[in-house]
Structure formats: C-alpha cells, structure tokens
Design a protein around this motif. Structure first.
Motif, PDB file in Angstrom:
ATOM      1  N   MET A 243      36.744  36.923  40.837  1.00 56.78           N
ATOM      2  CA  MET A 243      36.717  37.915  41.922  1.00 56.78           C
ATOM      3  C   MET A 243      35.876  39.123  41.511  1.00 56.78           C
ATOM      4  N   VAL A 244      35.098  39.556  42.372  1.00 56.27           N
ATOM      5  CA  VAL A 244      34.145  40.596  42.025  1.00 56.27           C
ATOM      6  C   VAL A 244      34.816  41.958  41.928  1.00 56.27           C
ATOM      7  N   GLY A 245      34.278  42.767  41.102  1.00 54.28           N
ATOM      8  CA  GLY A 245      34.680  44.160  41.070  1.00 54.28           C
ATOM      9  C   GLY A 245      36.068  44.372  40.513  1.00 54.28           C
ATOM     10  N   TYR A 246      36.559  43.436  39.787  1.00 56.06           N
ATOM     11  CA  TYR A 246      37.924  43.607  39.331  1.00 56.06           C
ATOM     12  C   TYR A 246      38.093  42.823  38.063  1.00 56.06           C
ATOM     13  N   ARG A 247      38.641  43.449  37.074  1.00 58.11           N
ATOM     14  CA  ARG A 247      38.782  42.738  35.821  1.00 58.11           C
ATOM     15  C   ARG A 247      40.218  42.302  35.636  1.00 58.11           C
ATOM     16  N   ASP A 248      40.350  41.046  35.389  1.00 58.06           N
ATOM     17  CA  ASP A 248      41.683  40.511  35.221  1.00 58.06           C
ATOM     18  C   ASP A 248      42.161  40.843  33.822  1.00 58.06           C
ATOM     19  N   GLU A 249      43.251  41.546  33.763  1.00 55.40           N
ATOM     20  CA  GLU A 249      43.716  41.971  32.461  1.00 55.40           C
ATOM     21  C   GLU A 249      44.607  40.909  31.836  1.00 55.40           C
ATOM     22  N   GLY A 250      45.140  40.069  32.613  1.00 57.18           N
ATOM     23  CA  GLY A 250      46.041  39.053  32.073  1.00 57.18           C
ATOM     24  C   GLY A 250      46.255  38.011  33.132  1.00 57.18           C
TER      25      GLY A 250
ATOM     26  N   GLY B 213      48.388  37.350  49.968  1.00 60.20           N
ATOM     27  CA  GLY B 213      49.532  38.250  50.132  1.00 60.20           C
ATOM     28  C   GLY B 213      49.238  39.671  49.718  1.00 60.20           C
ATOM     29  N   TYR B 214      48.417  39.879  48.774  1.00 61.43           N
ATOM     30  CA  TYR B 214      48.032  41.207  48.311  1.00 61.43           C
ATOM     31  C   TYR B 214      49.127  42.211  48.409  1.00 61.43           C
TER      32      TYR B 214
ATOM     33  N   THR C 267      46.460  43.492  56.065  1.00 63.45           N
ATOM     34  CA  THR C 267      46.948  42.153  55.716  1.00 63.45           C
ATOM     35  C   THR C 267      46.009  41.082  56.280  1.00 63.45           C
ATOM     36  N   LYS C 268      45.545  41.346  57.486  1.00 67.13           N
ATOM     37  CA  LYS C 268      44.714  40.325  58.159  1.00 67.13           C
ATOM     38  C   LYS C 268      43.314  40.215  57.560  1.00 67.13           C
ATOM     39  N   ARG C 269      42.887  41.247  56.908  1.00 71.54           N
ATOM     40  CA  ARG C 269      41.513  41.250  56.385  1.00 71.54           C
ATOM     41  C   ARG C 269      41.343  40.089  55.398  1.00 71.54           C
ATOM     42  N   SER C 270      40.232  39.400  55.494  1.00 72.75           N
ATOM     43  CA  SER C 270      40.061  38.247  54.609  1.00 72.75           C
ATOM     44  C   SER C 270      39.764  38.703  53.182  1.00 72.75           C
ATOM     45  N   ALA C 271      40.091  37.820  52.264  1.00 69.87           N
ATOM     46  CA  ALA C 271      39.851  38.131  50.848  1.00 69.87           C
ATOM     47  C   ALA C 271      38.370  38.440  50.626  1.00 69.87           C
ATOM     48  N   MET C 272      37.537  37.731  51.371  1.00 68.94           N
ATOM     49  CA  MET C 272      36.092  37.938  51.236  1.00 68.94           C
ATOM     50  C   MET C 272      35.697  39.359  51.640  1.00 68.94           C
ATOM     51  N   GLU C 273      36.300  39.817  52.722  1.00 68.05           N
ATOM     52  CA  GLU C 273      35.986  41.186  53.177  1.00 68.05           C
ATOM     53  C   GLU C 273      36.392  42.219  52.131  1.00 68.05           C
TER      54      GLU C 273
ATOM     55  N   ARG D 142      42.039  47.253  37.449  1.00 61.13           N
ATOM     56  CA  ARG D 142      42.837  46.509  36.479  1.00 61.13           C
ATOM     57  C   ARG D 142      44.309  46.794  36.726  1.00 61.13           C
ATOM     58  N   GLY D 143      45.118  45.771  36.568  1.00 63.60           N
ATOM     59  CA  GLY D 143      46.553  45.971  36.744  1.00 63.60           C
ATOM     60  C   GLY D 143      47.139  44.816  37.526  1.00 63.60           C
ATOM     61  N   ARG D 144      48.440  44.784  37.558  1.00 63.99           N
ATOM     62  CA  ARG D 144      49.104  43.666  38.229  1.00 63.99           C
ATOM     63  C   ARG D 144      49.415  44.000  39.670  1.00 63.99           C
ATOM     64  N   ASP D 145      49.310  42.987  40.503  1.00 62.47           N
ATOM     65  CA  ASP D 145      49.729  43.100  41.913  1.00 62.47           C
ATOM     66  C   ASP D 145      49.247  44.387  42.565  1.00 62.47           C
ATOM     67  N   VAL D 146      47.988  44.559  42.536  1.00 63.45           N
ATOM     68  CA  VAL D 146      47.434  45.803  43.086  1.00 63.45           C
ATOM     69  C   VAL D 146      47.323  45.677  44.603  1.00 63.45           C
ATOM     70  N   PRO D 147      47.892  46.615  45.352  1.00 73.67           N
ATOM     71  CA  PRO D 147      47.757  46.507  46.809  1.00 73.67           C
ATOM     72  C   PRO D 147      46.302  46.656  47.247  1.00 73.67           C
ATOM     73  N   ARG D 148      46.016  46.076  48.373  1.00 68.12           N
ATOM     74  CA  ARG D 148      44.638  46.093  48.885  1.00 68.12           C
ATOM     75  C   ARG D 148      44.223  47.494  49.321  1.00 68.12           C
ATOM     76  N   PRO D 149      42.932  47.735  49.315  1.00 70.03           N
ATOM     77  CA  PRO D 149      42.466  49.045  49.802  1.00 70.03           C
ATOM     78  C   PRO D 149      42.666  49.193  51.312  1.00 70.03           C
TER      79      PRO D 149
END
Ligand SMILES: Nc1ncnc2c1ncn2[C@@H]1O[C@H](COP(=O)(O)OP(=O)(O)OP(=O)(O)O)[C@@H](O)[C@H]1O
Ligand SMILES: [Mg+2]
Length: 601
Positions: free
Chosen positions: A1-8, A17-18, A89-95, A108-115
């Motif tokens: 996923m772009v723009g986001y670094r998976d820390e774990g 679900g974001y 919620t409805k916004r696609s992951a791609m968007e 970075r971080g766990r279960d980050v809510p969507r912008p």
C-alpha cells in the motif's frame, strides 16, 4: 500500500473496514459519574510558593513528587469518540491510497482510521463545524489524517510542514475530547494541556483555543513566564478546561499547588522535538509524571530528528505516526530558498543591498534571524540609525516589550523584525514575505522552522540565508534540504562540505547558550553540551531586562525611519510610537520602540 509503512503484522490502514472503531457508539456518550476521586497523594509537594525568580542552581519542579500511579485507582475515562462518517467508509481503498500518495503521506501504527477529506466527514460538533467552514475551505492534509486518529483516542506523532495547520489538527479533537468528559469540579485542573516552547507561541495557540473553545463554552488560559502571575493564578483557580503553557511557569504553579493535572487526559507537545531536546526534557518529564499514564498524548512538529524519536516513545503508547512529505528533514516547498556564501564581514553590506532591493519590490514584512541576543540589539541599533523601521525580539527583553514588538510586527506598523530563535518556531504572522538568516542557525531543523515563518498556508515566500565557512558543518544538511525542495544549490556550498566534515566536535550542537540562539560549540551531537536557561523558564528575561533603563544607546535615534522605500506599504502617519502611547502603555517602552512620527511608518 502506498504512502504507508507497515510496522508489523497488523500495522497501518486496514484493507477492509478501516478503523475498527465502528463499535463505539459515537459521540455524546459522556462518561457518567465524575468525581475523579482516588487521586489523593497525587498533588505536588507544596513547595516554592510564588517566588518569581528561581535560584539559579535549583531545578525546576524539584519539590514536585511523582504520584504513585501504580497504586492509585483511577476512574476510567473515555477517549474514543470517533465514528467514521459513511462517506469515509464508502470510499474505496484505491481512493484512499491515491489521496495518501498524492499528498506524500506516510503512516505507521496499528488500525489507523482513514483520513477525512472534507470538514463534514470529520465528526466535529455542529457549531465547531460551522465555524471551521466559515474560516476555511477544506482540511489541510495533517488535519485530514490527524482528526480521526486523535478523536479515536490514539496517541500520535504528527509531522507536517510549517504553516500546514497543525494547531487545529490537535486543538479541535482536544475540544471534542473535553466536551465528552465530566464537567470540572472545584479544584480541578485542566483537561487539555498544550505545552509550547515559547511564550509568544503559547499565546498564539491560546488565541486559537479561545476562538474555537469558547463556542463550546470552554475556558482556556495561557500560562507563561515573564508576565504577572496574578491573572494566571486566578484563571487556574477559577477552573479552565484548556491550558496552554510553557513548562517553567506551569511547574511553578504545580509546585505551589495553584493547579494540578489530575484531570488532564489530553496532552499535546507542540514543537515536540524542541520540547524533547535537552533544554526542556527534564521539565517535560516533571510535568508528564503528574499526568495519569493512560492519558492521550499527541506530539506535533515540522521536524523530527532521529535524536528525539526514541525519547518520544517514553511518553507515547501504541501511537500512530503520521508524516506528510519527506521523511528526512524538509522545508515547506512554498518557500524559495536562496543561499549566499559570504564572509562574516560582508554581511552588513549585503543585508543593506538586499533590503533596498526588497523594499523596492515592496515586500511588506521581513523577518531577520540572528544568532545571539547581543547581535540582535546591535543590528537593530545599526539599522534604525540607518533609517530602517526595525524592532527586535529576544529572550533578554521584558515580556511586555516582546509582546509589543510582536504586535507591531503583526500589524505591519514595524515591518522589519530582528529576532533570535525565540521567534523561530510556530509563529503565524500574516504576510511575512521574506525571512533572512543573517546568521545561519546552529542546527538545520531550526533553519527549516525559521524559514517556515514565510510561505504559510498556500502562500509563497522567500528566504535568504547568509552562509559562512564557520557554518560549514551544516553545509551537507542544508544542501539536502535545498535539493529536496528542488531549489538551486549555490555551488560554493559544495566546497564547504569537506571543510565541514573536518569541523569535529562542533557537530550538531543545538544547545542554547546563555547568550541565546542555539550556540553550537562543545559537545556536538544532540544530547551533548549544555543549554543555558531555556527561554521560558523562570522568566529570565524580565530579570535581566534592560528595558527600563531607557534602552540601549541608539534606540530612539531620531534619524529613524527616513522614508525608506518599502513601496506598497500603507501610509501610516501614526507610527508605532503614537499608536503605542495611545494604547496607554508605559512610557519606558518608547525608549526602545519609538520611531519618528510623521513618516510612512
Ligand atoms: N484547513 C485550513 N485551510 C486553510 N488554512 C488553514 C487551515 N487550518 C489552519 N489554517 C491556517 O493556516 C495557518 C497556519 O496554521 P498553523 O499555525 O496551525 O500551522 P503549523 O502547521 O502549526 O505551522 P508551524 O509548523 O510553523 O507551527 C494559520 O493561519 C491557520 O489559521
Ligand atoms: Mg504550529
């Protein structure tokens, strides 16, 4: 996923679900049962009373005892009020990904809510929403990302360029947080505490807190050194939900029992890297240990040097880290950066030429940074003698003068301000078109903050920097910042890189010497060296104020302001002096501030 670094394994934005916060029933569910008992023993140890000046050798807060949090039964409180808007919620992951990528967001971080992409999605209370919509068109990127995170009760670090709206990124969720807590009882301290490195910044943040907080009927106050304690004390004892403070004066009030942090559940460090550097860190620790460990903690800055990252973790838990733009040190791209490699002795003349060019072009406000307080005074004197409408601000000036000078500059009545790093961070002054680094700062983070006083919001600005061989140790950092922002790099800078490498021991010392302004020297490295009195602790400025003595030499020189160019500035026949005396301020101020009336200034 772009723009986001998976820390774990479970880091970052969930693919589906974001947010995982759907279960919370949204806002409005304030906790029942106030009281917040069980805190006995949490208070400070009485202490130093109201002494304005601290003994030089005594440590701030040495009478404060850390409550034994392990043994105290704390009342639960709610910090997650976020309910994701259906449009989010409805916004696609791609968007979402496209948004993050386009805006160069790293999370970075766990279960980050969507912008949230517009104000109406943010879940702000109606009156707050209406007000923010009145003021602005849409959230800035740091606001879009921060609001859901902060309103979910998460700890976070938010790093975003200067002038990008970080203040509202932490204040609005803070206000929402407060509104969901039980009301204050007699003797309760603030629920939201924002710590800032300088008095002027604290005052500015409080103005924003007042603007938005008063709509929710919240009281706020600003606690800072150098101003009289009485009104601050009164505010604290009256009960305020939001406290914006510089650390030293707050510690004094905590020690004397004028306030406490037993109700504090929302803590912000603005300019967090500065607050965690060695000058402030012990004070921050003293304050933070007075706050319950399950509080929500947020840190914001435009710079996040490696040296503070680990330290920050001492104060955060399960935090979300948000970075907008480059992960390296980076300046706001709205700023055109010009670097001139000069000899020390050439600076005066070069400045003069530069000012003449700028004023011919009609640049309304110019902020000039110098390294030391003495230099600020000398340069101000010199410029005023030469007729430039100049005032200066630094840590040796009485607070009254600092306030006056900043206000004159804000209102454009005195369009040139000479400052030490006391003005480097956070200040949001409209229409500074140009920042001049007469002296290069001692660390490149400060360079980024200083030049960030221009080019705020969507505006453009220019910075001019004099760079000498004595600054060679910073050449490499500066080149990187210039390159990252796509600026032309003065070829002479490259020649200085090698010299800089040999300047061992004078490394990246950031510590402010007694003479202010982050002198380098000894120690080098982030945590080496010793910083003198920090700007706001103990109010050293007033103690050493040289204000009442009628200023220093050349101030008030009646050559002043002989109609220098500055085309395009409004004609102001009542210069600073008259408008100031109209305001009924002490005459002694005029010894410093008095320009000659009847000029364009
Ligand atoms: N959504 C928005 N749209 C446009 N302007 C905004 C928005 N939010 C805040 N601002 C304005 O942007 C300016 C800069 O905001 P602020 O001082 O919070 O920046 P900052 O990111 O904290 O900068 P610094 O790093 O220098 O402290 C302020 O004048 C503020 O009113
Ligand atoms: Mg700020």
């Amino acid at each position: 996923m772009v723009g986001y670094r998976d820390e774990g394994r479970s880091g970052g934005y969930q693919a589906n679900g974001y947010g995982a916060y759907g279960a919370y029933g949204g806002r409005g569910g304030a906790q029942a049962g106030g009281g917040y008992g069980g805190f006995r023993g949490a208070g400070g140890g009485g202490g130093s009373g109201g002494s304005s000046w601290r003994d030089k050798d005594s440590q701030p807060g040495e009478n404060l005892r850390r409550p034994k949090w392990e043994t105290i039964k704390l009342l639960e409180f709610e910090k997650n009020f976020y309910k994701e808007h259906s449009a989010v919620t409805k916004r696609s992951a791609m968007e979402v990904e496209t948004y993050l990528k386009e805006n160069d967001v790293t999370v970075r971080g766990r279960d980050v809510p969507r912008p949230v992409l517009n104000f109406s999605e943010a879940g702000l209370p109606d009156d707050m929403l209406a007000h923010v919509c009145e003021n602005f068109e849409k959230p800035t990127v740091i606001q879009s990302i921060s609001w859901p995170v902060a309103m979910s009760g998460r700890d976070m670090v938010g790093i975003a360029q200067t002038g990008s709206g970080k203040t509202l990124a932490f204040l609005l969720p803070g206000i929402v947080h407060i509104c969901q807590q039980p009301p204050l009882s007699r003797g309760d301290g603030p629920i939201c505490l924002v710590l800032c490195p300088t008095r002027e910044l604290a005052q500015q943040v409080q103005e924003v807190a007042m603007e938005y907080g008063s709509r929710a009927k919240l009281n706020s106050t600003c606690i800072y050194g150098g101003a009289s304690r009485g009104p601050q004390h009164r505010d604290l004892t009256k009960g305020i939900e939001i406290c914006i403070a510089t650390p030293g004066r707050l510690i004094d009030f905590l020690e004397s029992g004028a306030t406490n942090l037993r109700r504090c559940t929302y803590l912000v460090l603005d300019e967090a890297d500065r607050m965690l550097d060695m000058g402030f860190e012990p004070q921050i620790r003293k304050i933070v240990e007075q706050i319950r460990p399950d509080r929500q903690t947020l840190m914001y800055s435009a710079t996040w040097p490696k040296e503070v990252r680990q330290l920050a973790d001492d104060f955060l838990s399960n935090n979300v880290h948000v970075n907008i733009g480059s992960l390296e040190l980076a300046a706001n791209h709205n700023i055109r950066q010009v670097v001139e490699v000069v000899e020390e002795f050439e600076k005066h003349e070069r400045l003069l030429k530069m000012l003449e060019e700028l004023t011919r072009a009609g640049e309304p406000k110019i902020l000039i940074f110098v390294e030391t307080k003495r230099k600020a005074d000398e340069l101000t004197r010199w410029m005023r003698r030469d007729g430039w409408p100049t005032l200066s601000i630094h840590g040796d000036k009485a607070q009254q003068e600092r306030d006056f000078v900043l206000s004159e500059f804000r209102q454009g009545r005195s369009p040139i301000l000479i400052a030490t790093d006391v003005a480097a961070r956070g200040l949001d002054v409209d229409d500074i078109k140009c920042v001049i680094n007469y002296d290069y700062p001692n660390c490149s983070e400060d360079y980024v903050h200083r030049i960030g006083r221009t080019g705020r919001r969507d505006k453009k600005g220019t910075s001019y920097t004099f760079f000498t061989s004595a600054n060679a140790k910073s050449a490499q950092d500066l080149i990187k910042v210039l390159e990252e922002a796509g600026q032309d790099v003065n070829p002479k800078l490259y020649n200085l890189v090698e010299i800089g490498k040999n300047m061992r021991g004078r490394g990246r010392g950031r510590w402010r010497s007694e003479d202010d302004g982050y002198r380098g020297g000894g120690g080098g490295g982030f945590r080496g060296g010793k910083r003198g009195a920090t700007d706001d602790y103990g109010g050293g400025s007033a103690k050493r104020g040289r204000f009442d003595g009628g200023g220093r030499g050349g101030y008030g020189n009646s050559n002043g302001y002989n109609n220098r160019g500055f085309g395009g500035m409004q004609n102001s026949s009542n210069g600073a002096a008259s408008s100031y005396s109209q305001a009924g301020k002490p005459q002694s101020l005029l010894s410093v501030a008095a320009p000659v009336g009847g000029t364009r200034w």
